[in-house]
Design a protein around this motif. Structure first.
Motif, PDB file in Angstrom:
ATOM      1  N   ASP A 129       0.838  -1.203   0.000  1.00 30.32           N
ATOM      2  CA  ASP A 129       0.000   0.000   0.000  1.00 30.32           C
ATOM      3  C   ASP A 129       0.868   1.247   0.000  1.00 30.32           C
ATOM      4  O   ASP A 129       0.664   2.178  -0.767  1.00 30.32           O
ATOM      5  CB  ASP A 129      -0.876   0.049   1.254  1.00 30.32           C
ATOM      6  N   PHE A 130       1.840   1.236   0.873  1.00 29.88           N
ATOM      7  CA  PHE A 130       2.629   2.448   1.080  1.00 29.88           C
ATOM      8  C   PHE A 130       3.550   2.746  -0.094  1.00 29.88           C
ATOM      9  O   PHE A 130       3.602   3.871  -0.577  1.00 29.88           O
ATOM     10  CB  PHE A 130       3.443   2.310   2.373  1.00 29.88           C
ATOM     11  N   ALA A 133       1.627   3.911  -3.151  1.00 27.31           N
ATOM     12  CA  ALA A 133       1.080   5.253  -2.933  1.00 27.31           C
ATOM     13  C   ALA A 133       2.180   6.301  -3.032  1.00 27.31           C
ATOM     14  O   ALA A 133       2.008   7.340  -3.661  1.00 27.31           O
ATOM     15  CB  ALA A 133       0.408   5.315  -1.566  1.00 27.31           C
ATOM     16  N   PHE A 188      -0.693   7.592   5.473  1.00 32.44           N
ATOM     17  CA  PHE A 188      -1.430   7.511   4.211  1.00 32.44           C
ATOM     18  C   PHE A 188      -2.176   8.811   3.918  1.00 32.44           C
ATOM     19  O   PHE A 188      -2.341   9.200   2.772  1.00 32.44           O
ATOM     20  CB  PHE A 188      -2.413   6.335   4.241  1.00 32.44           C
ATOM     21  N   LEU A 191      -0.047  11.166   2.140  1.00 31.14           N
ATOM     22  CA  LEU A 191       0.078  10.828   0.718  1.00 31.14           C
ATOM     23  C   LEU A 191      -1.176  11.192  -0.062  1.00 31.14           C
ATOM     24  O   LEU A 191      -1.117  11.515  -1.244  1.00 31.14           O
ATOM     25  CB  LEU A 191       0.350   9.329   0.567  1.00 31.14           C
ATOM     26  N   LEU A 192      -2.316  11.142   0.619  1.00 26.98           N
ATOM     27  CA  LEU A 192      -3.594  11.403  -0.053  1.00 26.98           C
ATOM     28  C   LEU A 192      -3.746  12.874  -0.429  1.00 26.98           C
ATOM     29  O   LEU A 192      -4.235  13.200  -1.516  1.00 26.98           O
ATOM     30  CB  LEU A 192      -4.748  10.958   0.859  1.00 26.98           C
ATOM     31  N   HIS A 195      -3.247  14.444  -3.774  1.00 30.76           N
ATOM     32  CA  HIS A 195      -4.076  13.831  -4.812  1.00 30.76           C
ATOM     33  C   HIS A 195      -5.453  14.454  -4.926  1.00 30.76           C
ATOM     34  O   HIS A 195      -6.218  14.125  -5.816  1.00 30.76           O
ATOM     35  CB  HIS A 195      -4.276  12.345  -4.502  1.00 30.76           C
ATOM     36  N   ALA A 204     -12.582  10.103  -3.383  1.00 27.28           N
ATOM     37  CA  ALA A 204     -12.016   9.824  -2.059  1.00 27.28           C
ATOM     38  C   ALA A 204     -13.112   9.716  -1.014  1.00 27.28           C
ATOM     39  O   ALA A 204     -13.117   8.798  -0.185  1.00 27.28           O
ATOM     40  CB  ALA A 204     -11.011  10.914  -1.688  1.00 27.28           C
TER      41      ALA A 204
ATOM     42  N   PRO B  41      -5.907   6.323  -7.462  1.00 25.81           N
ATOM     43  CA  PRO B  41      -5.036   6.447  -6.288  1.00 25.81           C
ATOM     44  C   PRO B  41      -5.679   7.200  -5.130  1.00 25.81           C
ATOM     45  O   PRO B  41      -5.549   6.784  -3.978  1.00 25.81           O
ATOM     46  CB  PRO B  41      -3.827   7.223  -6.834  1.00 25.81           C
ATOM     47  N   LEU B  45      -6.276   5.479  -1.550  1.00 26.13           N
ATOM     48  CA  LEU B  45      -5.659   6.059  -0.351  1.00 26.13           C
ATOM     49  C   LEU B  45      -6.714   6.463   0.669  1.00 26.13           C
ATOM     50  O   LEU B  45      -6.559   6.220   1.870  1.00 26.13           O
ATOM     51  CB  LEU B  45      -4.816   7.280  -0.740  1.00 26.13           C
ATOM     52  N   LEU B  48      -7.976   3.465   2.359  1.00 24.80           N
ATOM     53  CA  LEU B  48      -6.963   2.974   3.298  1.00 24.80           C
ATOM     54  C   LEU B  48      -6.979   3.776   4.595  1.00 24.80           C
ATOM     55  O   LEU B  48      -6.998   3.215   5.695  1.00 24.80           O
ATOM     56  CB  LEU B  48      -5.575   3.097   2.670  1.00 24.80           C
ATOM     57  N   VAL B  49      -6.960   5.107   4.459  1.00 30.21           N
ATOM     58  CA  VAL B  49      -6.982   5.964   5.641  1.00 30.21           C
ATOM     59  C   VAL B  49      -8.217   5.652   6.477  1.00 30.21           C
ATOM     60  O   VAL B  49      -8.144   5.454   7.693  1.00 30.21           O
ATOM     61  CB  VAL B  49      -6.972   7.459   5.242  1.00 30.21           C
TER      62      VAL B  49
END
Lengths: 250, 103
Positions: A129-130, A133, A188, A191-192, A195, A204, B41, B45, B48-49
């Motif tokens: 995952d990491f 990403a 995470f 990282l998001l 985006h 999202a 993505p 993400l 995931l969060v």
């Protein structure tokens, strides 16, 4: 879980599609970042080592498992199901189910992995995952470096951490007392943020809500995939594509 | 868990990781996939969060973890370039502090 609005989606204009220079976006991975990652993963690995050996794995088996599987949730699930008397087939099945997400992650990463077949084959072991990403939010020319850097850091720290925990025993603090379980989603989140643009915001939000809502209904591992797919498809269907959203952003 | 089963888990996991990189090579995806690849993505993400912050393990206090992650979520709009180390530390310290106090 509500992710609060970020100014980056509106006021400050992020480079949209063309993240090919080191300006903004996710930025570059620094040695500090790798150090922080190594530290967190080491601690987490040590707790896995302690848990795994306390549930009946030998120290060598736990270390070998960490080196070859490199997936915390799957390893914990496998060991836990086994210890609960679920039988090896159910245990390995639970672990594999949690790792089904590596298939789409691998497809996402495959664009960044170039080189000969055996190199790609080796690099595939770093898919996570990491790492995926990080690669996706890095500037275009530095994605592979970011992927390999974080990937090797994780494999080494996870294996060494497991060995330390497994061989040195139970002298480790509870990861929950340290708050480590909150640290990983926060990573995470970092990282998001780069985006988030108009369409991806919708994706999202839908993905997050769907994944959590399905948490109890589906076997572990699947809510994540279904949520991500639902968010992506809904956002792509709902927000019309502006002319030329391909290479150059606006 | 005995050795053969650990091997089975390792091999199965590796196969799932390698399917994409070894079959797709550097082939371009059809143009229609462009918006999907651009959007996926963020969705992945976010999921995931959300799932990690919400958590699945019973018996672990959820509120403290969510507040730890929320602290970072509040910090990032103010300082978008916060280093990873700081993000991890803020979330962990907030969650740990709340647990120590006993919430």
């Amino acid at each position: 879980v509500n992710i609060p609005p970020s100014p980056s989606s509106g006021s400050t204009r992020r480079p949209a599609g063309g993240r090919d220079s080191g300006d903004g976006g996710g930025g570059d991975i620094t040695l500090w970042d790798l150090g922080a990652l190594a530290f967190a993963v080491l601690l987490y690995g040590a707790t896995f080592g302690v848990i795994a050996t306390s549930l009946g794995l030998t120290s060598w088996a736990a270390t070998f498992m960490s080196f070859t599987v490199v997936a915390a949730a799957a390893q914990l699930a496998t060991v836990a199901v086994m210890a609960a008397g679920g039988g090896p087939l159910a245990a390995v099945g639970a672990g594999l189910l949690l790792n089904v997400r590596f298939i789409p992650l691998g497809i996402l990463a495959s664009g960044e992995l170039s080189g000969r077949r055996w190199v790609r084959g080796l690099a595939a072991h770093l898919i996570d995952d990491f790492t995926v990403a990080v690669a996706l939010v890095s500037p275009l020319g530095r994605r592979r470096r970011a992927f390999v850097g974080t990937g090797l850091t994780i494999v080494i720290a996870w294996t060494v951490g497991t060995a330390v925990g497994a061989f040195a025993g139970e002298d480790f603090a509870d990861p929950y007392v340290l708050g480590l379980d909150a640290a990983f989603p926060a990573g995470f989140l970092l990282l998001l943020v780069p985006h988030l643009r108009s369409r991806t915001w919708i994706a999202a939000a839908i993905a997050a809500v769907t994944a959590v809502a399905l948490g109890r209904a589906l076997p572990p591992g699947l809510p994540l995939l279904v949520g991500a797919a639902a968010g992506t498809l809904a956002a792509v269907a709902a927000v019309p594509i502006r002319p030329r959203s391909g290479t150059d952003g606006q | 868990v005995s050795w053969p089963w650990i091997f089975a888990l390792a091999i199965g996991t590796y196969v799932m990781r390698a399917v994409g990189p070894l079959t797709l090579r550097e082939r371009e995806l059809p143009q229609a996939f462009g918006p999907l690849v651009e959007t996926l993505p963020a969705a992945l993400l976010a999921a995931l969060v959300a799932t990690q912050a919400w958590g699945t393990e019973p018996g672990i206090p959820r509120t403290s973890r969510i507040l730890g992650v929320a602290a970072v979520a509040g910090l990032l709009p103010i300082r978008p370039r916060t280093p990873l180390l700081v993000c991890l530390a803020v979330a962990a310290v907030v969650a740990a502090a709340i647990r120590t106090v006993g919430a």
